[in-house]
Design a protein around this motif. Structure first.
Motif, PDB file in Angstrom:
ATOM      1  N   ASP A  80       0.803  -1.208   0.000  1.00 46.68           N
ATOM      2  CA  ASP A  80       0.000   0.000   0.000  1.00 46.68           C
ATOM      3  C   ASP A  80       0.844   1.269   0.000  1.00 46.68           C
ATOM      4  O   ASP A  80       0.334   2.357   0.268  1.00 46.68           O
ATOM      5  CB  ASP A  80      -0.929   0.013   1.234  1.00 46.68           C
ATOM      6  CG  ASP A  80      -1.929  -1.132   1.202  1.00 46.68           C
ATOM      7  OD1 ASP A  80      -2.267  -1.569   0.098  1.00 46.68           O
ATOM      8  OD2 ASP A  80      -2.332  -1.581   2.278  1.00 46.68           O
ATOM      9  N   GLU A  83       1.891   5.310  -4.685  1.00 44.32           N
ATOM     10  CA  GLU A  83       2.352   5.116  -6.048  1.00 44.32           C
ATOM     11  C   GLU A  83       1.941   6.312  -6.893  1.00 44.32           C
ATOM     12  O   GLU A  83       0.911   6.937  -6.631  1.00 44.32           O
ATOM     13  CB  GLU A  83       1.750   3.843  -6.644  1.00 44.32           C
ATOM     14  CG  GLU A  83       2.202   2.566  -5.969  1.00 44.32           C
ATOM     15  CD  GLU A  83       1.676   1.339  -6.700  1.00 44.32           C
ATOM     16  OE1 GLU A  83       1.796   1.294  -7.935  1.00 44.32           O
ATOM     17  OE2 GLU A  83       1.128   0.448  -6.037  1.00 44.32           O
ATOM     18  N   CYS A  85       0.460   8.527 -10.009  1.00 42.96           N
ATOM     19  CA  CYS A  85      -0.635   8.402 -10.966  1.00 42.96           C
ATOM     20  C   CYS A  85      -0.058   8.093 -12.341  1.00 42.96           C
ATOM     21  O   CYS A  85       0.951   8.675 -12.752  1.00 42.96           O
ATOM     22  CB  CYS A  85      -1.427   9.712 -10.994  1.00 42.96           C
ATOM     23  SG  CYS A  85      -2.630   9.834 -12.326  1.00 42.96           S
ATOM     24  N   THR A  91       1.902  11.783  -6.819  1.00 43.33           N
ATOM     25  CA  THR A  91       1.353  10.822  -5.864  1.00 43.33           C
ATOM     26  C   THR A  91      -0.036  11.280  -5.452  1.00 43.33           C
ATOM     27  O   THR A  91      -0.193  12.374  -4.915  1.00 43.33           O
ATOM     28  CB  THR A  91       2.238  10.712  -4.616  1.00 43.33           C
ATOM     29  OG1 THR A  91       3.547  10.290  -5.001  1.00 43.33           O
ATOM     30  CG2 THR A  91       1.661   9.701  -3.630  1.00 43.33           C
ATOM     31  N   TYR A  95      -7.048   8.250  -4.609  1.00 44.69           N
ATOM     32  CA  TYR A  95      -6.917   7.424  -5.807  1.00 44.69           C
ATOM     33  C   TYR A  95      -8.280   7.213  -6.449  1.00 44.69           C
ATOM     34  O   TYR A  95      -9.310   7.244  -5.777  1.00 44.69           O
ATOM     35  CB  TYR A  95      -6.328   6.051  -5.445  1.00 44.69           C
ATOM     36  CG  TYR A  95      -4.916   6.101  -4.937  1.00 44.69           C
ATOM     37  CD1 TYR A  95      -3.838   6.007  -5.809  1.00 44.69           C
ATOM     38  CD2 TYR A  95      -4.650   6.232  -3.577  1.00 44.69           C
ATOM     39  CE1 TYR A  95      -2.527   6.048  -5.345  1.00 44.69           C
ATOM     40  CE2 TYR A  95      -3.347   6.278  -3.097  1.00 44.69           C
ATOM     41  CZ  TYR A  95      -2.287   6.181  -3.990  1.00 44.69           C
ATOM     42  OH  TYR A  95      -0.993   6.233  -3.522  1.00 44.69           O
ATOM     43  N   LEU A  97      -9.827   4.209  -8.174  1.00 46.01           N
ATOM     44  CA  LEU A  97      -9.614   2.788  -8.462  1.00 46.01           C
ATOM     45  C   LEU A  97     -10.611   2.280  -9.486  1.00 46.01           C
ATOM     46  O   LEU A  97     -11.801   2.594  -9.425  1.00 46.01           O
ATOM     47  CB  LEU A  97      -9.739   1.964  -7.175  1.00 46.01           C
ATOM     48  CG  LEU A  97      -8.785   2.303  -6.032  1.00 46.01           C
ATOM     49  CD1 LEU A  97      -8.954   1.283  -4.908  1.00 46.01           C
ATOM     50  CD2 LEU A  97      -7.341   2.332  -6.502  1.00 46.01           C
ATOM     51  N   SER A 102      -5.496  -3.002 -11.727  1.00 48.96           N
ATOM     52  CA  SER A 102      -4.777  -2.436 -10.581  1.00 48.96           C
ATOM     53  C   SER A 102      -3.980  -1.193 -10.942  1.00 48.96           C
ATOM     54  O   SER A 102      -3.117  -0.763 -10.174  1.00 48.96           O
ATOM     55  CB  SER A 102      -3.827  -3.498  -9.997  1.00 48.96           C
ATOM     56  OG  SER A 102      -4.534  -4.627  -9.538  1.00 48.96           O
ATOM     57  N   VAL A 104      -2.893   2.630 -11.317  1.00 42.98           N
ATOM     58  CA  VAL A 104      -3.055   3.704 -10.334  1.00 42.98           C
ATOM     59  C   VAL A 104      -3.329   5.038 -11.032  1.00 42.98           C
ATOM     60  O   VAL A 104      -2.604   5.426 -11.954  1.00 42.98           O
ATOM     61  CB  VAL A 104      -1.785   3.821  -9.467  1.00 42.98           C
ATOM     62  CG1 VAL A 104      -1.885   5.023  -8.528  1.00 42.98           C
ATOM     63  CG2 VAL A 104      -1.586   2.550  -8.661  1.00 42.98           C
ATOM     64  N   PRO A 148      -4.142   2.488  -2.533  1.00 39.08           N
ATOM     65  CA  PRO A 148      -4.127   1.875  -3.868  1.00 39.08           C
ATOM     66  C   PRO A 148      -4.295   0.359  -3.819  1.00 39.08           C
ATOM     67  O   PRO A 148      -3.364  -0.400  -4.089  1.00 39.08           O
ATOM     68  CB  PRO A 148      -2.747   2.266  -4.412  1.00 39.08           C
ATOM     69  CG  PRO A 148      -1.885   2.339  -3.190  1.00 39.08           C
ATOM     70  CD  PRO A 148      -2.775   2.895  -2.106  1.00 39.08           C
ATOM     71  N   ARG A 150      -4.953  -3.381  -4.711  1.00 39.83           N
ATOM     72  CA  ARG A 150      -4.752  -4.162  -5.935  1.00 39.83           C
ATOM     73  C   ARG A 150      -5.941  -5.083  -6.185  1.00 39.83           C
ATOM     74  O   ARG A 150      -6.661  -5.450  -5.257  1.00 39.83           O
ATOM     75  CB  ARG A 150      -3.476  -5.006  -5.799  1.00 39.83           C
ATOM     76  CG  ARG A 150      -2.208  -4.191  -5.632  1.00 39.83           C
ATOM     77  CD  ARG A 150      -1.781  -3.607  -6.934  1.00 39.83           C
ATOM     78  NE  ARG A 150      -0.520  -2.913  -6.834  1.00 39.83           N
ATOM     79  CZ  ARG A 150       0.094  -2.328  -7.852  1.00 39.83           C
ATOM     80  NH1 ARG A 150      -0.457  -2.383  -9.057  1.00 39.83           N
ATOM     81  NH2 ARG A 150       1.244  -1.701  -7.693  1.00 39.83           N
ATOM     82  N   LYS A 156     -10.107  -4.552  -1.166  1.00 37.60           N
ATOM     83  CA  LYS A 156     -10.685  -3.760  -2.257  1.00 37.60           C
ATOM     84  C   LYS A 156     -12.163  -4.091  -2.402  1.00 37.60           C
ATOM     85  O   LYS A 156     -12.991  -3.192  -2.578  1.00 37.60           O
ATOM     86  CB  LYS A 156      -9.946  -4.041  -3.568  1.00 37.60           C
ATOM     87  CG  LYS A 156     -10.445  -3.190  -4.735  1.00 37.60           C
ATOM     88  CD  LYS A 156      -9.601  -3.397  -5.984  1.00 37.60           C
ATOM     89  CE  LYS A 156     -10.074  -2.499  -7.124  1.00 37.60           C
ATOM     90  NZ  LYS A 156      -9.247  -2.634  -8.347  1.00 37.60           N
TER      91      LYS A 156
END
Length: 218
Positions: A80, A83, A85, A91, A95, A97, A102, A104, A148, A150, A156
């Motif tokens: 996590d 990450e 964009c 960063t 996010y 999602l 997955s 970003v 973020p 996955r 998620k």
């Protein structure tokens, strides 16, 4: 950072200026600041935001609780890490999602991309706007998230369920607008795929026969 108002006003700790200090330390629920200074208490600063842990905090950077995952989550916490964009390379604070992949994105970037893709390709707008700009995986909607997650991560799925449950309590603006217009039939461009609430005048749920694939074209 300004401390938001709460139902219980917390005064200044009478021990924090004592030479011996405050024995409660980070667990103290009173402010370690002058009486006329707005500040977070050590307790608030050390407390983890439960909404962030669940996947999304609406306050973002203005939240007065800590935005970090417990270290006890092990390898999942390492996955996590922030990450960049895939569109702007910054960063994200929040996010966006996609359900089927997955990759970003910032919530702002992915929404702007989907909107510009729709305007630039009206004939195939459903095909374009429902896909990831990187891998073309189909995704009918974007979920805001502080983390973020996955694909394949059970968190998620849990965050998505919580997001849908929250949205289902809000009345759909498209549906409500159509009810007020005597020249229109009751309508929502997303139909049965819409996250928001659709209610008849008597309070019962309105059920659409079709989803976004049919209704958006209409």
């Amino acid at each position: 950072m300004e401390r938001p108002s709460t139902s219980k006003s917390r005064g200044t700790c009478k021990y924090y200026k004592d030479p011996r200090g405050c024995f409660a330390g980070g667990k103290c629920k009173f402010k370690h600041a002058e009486p006329d200074v707005e500040a977070l208490t050590p307790y608030d600063q050390a407390k983890t935001c439960r909404f962030y842990v669940q996947g999304y905090c609406k306050r973002g950077e203005s939240c007065w609780f800590k935005h970090s995952l417990p270290k006890s989550t092990g390898s999942a916490a390492e996955d996590d890490e922030p990450e960049p964009c895939s569109i702007c390379f910054d960063t994200p604070t929040t996010y966006g999602l996609l359900v089927s992949c997955s990759h970003v994105f910032c919530i702002k970037c992915i929404k702007e991309w989907r909107e510009s893709a729709r305007k630039n390709n009206e004939e195939n707008m459903m095909k374009v706007t429902k896909q990831c700009p990187m891998c073309r995986a189909e995704s009918k909607y974007v979920m805001p998230s502080s983390i973020p997650f996955r694909n394949g991560d059970s968190r998620k799925e849990s965050a998505l369920a919580t997001y849908k449950e929250s949205m289902a309590k809000v009345r759909c603006r498209h549906f409500e607008r159509s009810k007020k217009d005597p020249t229109m039939t009751t309508f929502c461009p997303f139909g049965k795929d819409c996250f928001y609430q659709h209610l008849n005048d008597d309070g019962t749920p309105y059920i659409f026969a079709d989803g976004v694939d049919v209704n958006m074209r209409a």
